[in-house]
Design an enzyme around this catalytic site. Structure first.
Site, PDB file in Angstrom:
ATOM      1  CD  GLU A 151      -2.777  -1.457   2.330  1.00 49.56           C
ATOM      2  OE1 GLU A 151      -2.753  -0.622   3.242  1.00 49.56           O
ATOM      3  OE2 GLU A 151      -3.496  -2.471   2.366  1.00 49.56           O
ATOM      4  CD  GLU A 259      -4.214  -8.074   1.265  1.00 48.74           C
ATOM      5  OE1 GLU A 259      -5.127  -7.476   1.885  1.00 48.74           O
ATOM      6  OE2 GLU A 259      -3.028  -7.726   1.312  1.00 48.74           O
TER       7      GLU A 259
END
Ligand code: G3I
Length: 340
Positions: A151, A259
């Site tokens: 991220e 994910e």
């Protein structure tokens, strides 16, 4: 004539055997047949429960820890490394023919209290190197791929100002990739992100341009993770995802749906289940059709335990197993697609 009858009988037998074999394939073997590794994230030690272990084994050729590889869990203070949960996961995976993915070396969340924005560049680089060397030396040859940074972008495509950016500067990502490759040249190195799946999205485009630049400079990088924490209330655009995957293929980058879960509003579950199923089917289809998609990893497997209600109140039911850990219709339909 006799030869013809013999040939037809032989052909029918082959067809029956082939279809029976593929009918009985587990989820992970059906996915393997389509050319990618299926997998899931697992909580610490959950595989000691036999019924959970059975589900993991049916569904996974790659596993990743949901939390225990993150700084706060692995290294809660400067002098203590909590290896136990990870060692157990690595042992379990080795015994059951699964890869282990590391999530994550560097992130802005779940850091230990001693990770500090007051470090100088030199102090932060030293800490970064120590983290990489300690982990990657210990698990050399045992981890198939690392989320080196997680991220790293804001929604507008600028770099996220995390502790590593603030102390080292924007080259912290390059530095981490180069160091990681130096310590374990045989493992794969990934950058992992959310909202980066659609070509044309600002964050996705910024990430693609950055990864392309890294490749051109010769910085070691193998793959990009698209987290795929999706929501049935938002538009889903298969074409934009496919276009994004394909432009990464052109620059030699592999993709993980890293994910995956698809949350739905809890007050309109039935209405959204069809949308959810279409999204799951589309993603497994993309993974089957696009050769550079190498894994599809769900974030957990059961609605019994999920990170979603804590971060998205009123949303949930995002996985393919229900709260009683029974496979839902969506699971059966994806499996049927993969077995074809
Ligand atoms: O371990 C402590 C425990 O000691 C304490 O009693 C308890 C009280 O709340 O908290 C426990 O820590 C929690 C931890 O999960 C372990 O269960 C944290 O509060 C909680 O914030 C943490 O949530 C995790 C979240 O990342 C944190 O950022 C979720 O389980 C995990 O699924 C989630 O995973 C992230 C990926 O790493 C990156 N992509 C997004 C994804 C979802 O947010």
């Amino acid at each position: 004539m006799k030869n013809k009858r013999f040939f037809i009988t032989l052909l029918s037998a082959v067809l029956i055997v082939t279809s029976l074999t593929s009918c009985g394939k587990s989820f992970r073997d059906a996915a393997k047949q389509k050319g990618f590794r299926a997998g899931m994230s697992v909580g610490a030690g959950i595989f000691f429960d036999k019924s959970v272990s059975k589900i993991i084994k049916e569904n996974s050729y790659v596993v990743v820890s949901e939390n225990c590889m993150k700084w706060a869990n692995l290294r809660p203070n400067k002098n203590f490394w909590n290896w136990n949960d990870i060692d157990q996961l690595v042992k379990y995976a080795q015994e059951n023919n699964m890869d282990v993915k590391w999530h994550t070396l560097f992130w802005h969340r779940q850091n230990s209290p001693f990770v500090s924005s007051n470090w100088t560049r030199e102090q932060a680089l030293k800490m970064m190197d120590e983290h990489i060397e300690t982990i990657m030396t210990r698990y050399k040859g045992k981890i198939s791929e690392y989320d080196v940074v997680n991220e790293m972008f804001e929604e507008d495509g600028s770099f996220r100002k995390n502790v590593w950016y603030e102390t080292i500067g924007p080259d912290y990502i390059e530095h981490a990739l180069i160091k990681a490759h130096e310590v374990d040249p045989d493992t794969k190195l990934y950058l992992n992100e959310y909202n980066n799946e659609c070509k044309g999205n600002r964050k996705a485009d910024a990430m693609f341009n950055y990864v392309k630049e890294l490749k051109e400079k010769g910085v070691p990088i193998d793959g990009v993770g698209m987290q795929m924490h999706l929501d049935t209330s938002y538009n889903y655009n298969e074409n934009a995802i496919r276009a994004n995957i394909q432009r990464y293929a052109e620059i030699g980058i592999e993709i993980s749906f890293s994910e995956l879960d698809v949350r739905i509003p809890m007050d309109a579950i039935e209405a959204h289940e069809v949308v959810q199923e279409n999204i799951y089917l589309s993603l497994y289809k993309l993974a089957s059709e696009e050769p550079n998609v190498t894994s599809v990893i769900t974030w957990g497997y059961t609605d019994k335990k999920s990170w979603i209600p804590a971060e998205f109140p009123g949303k949930g039911n995002a996985l393919m197993y229900d709260k009683d850990s029974k496979p839902k219709k969506v699971y059966k339909d994806v499996l049927e697609y993969l077995r074809k």
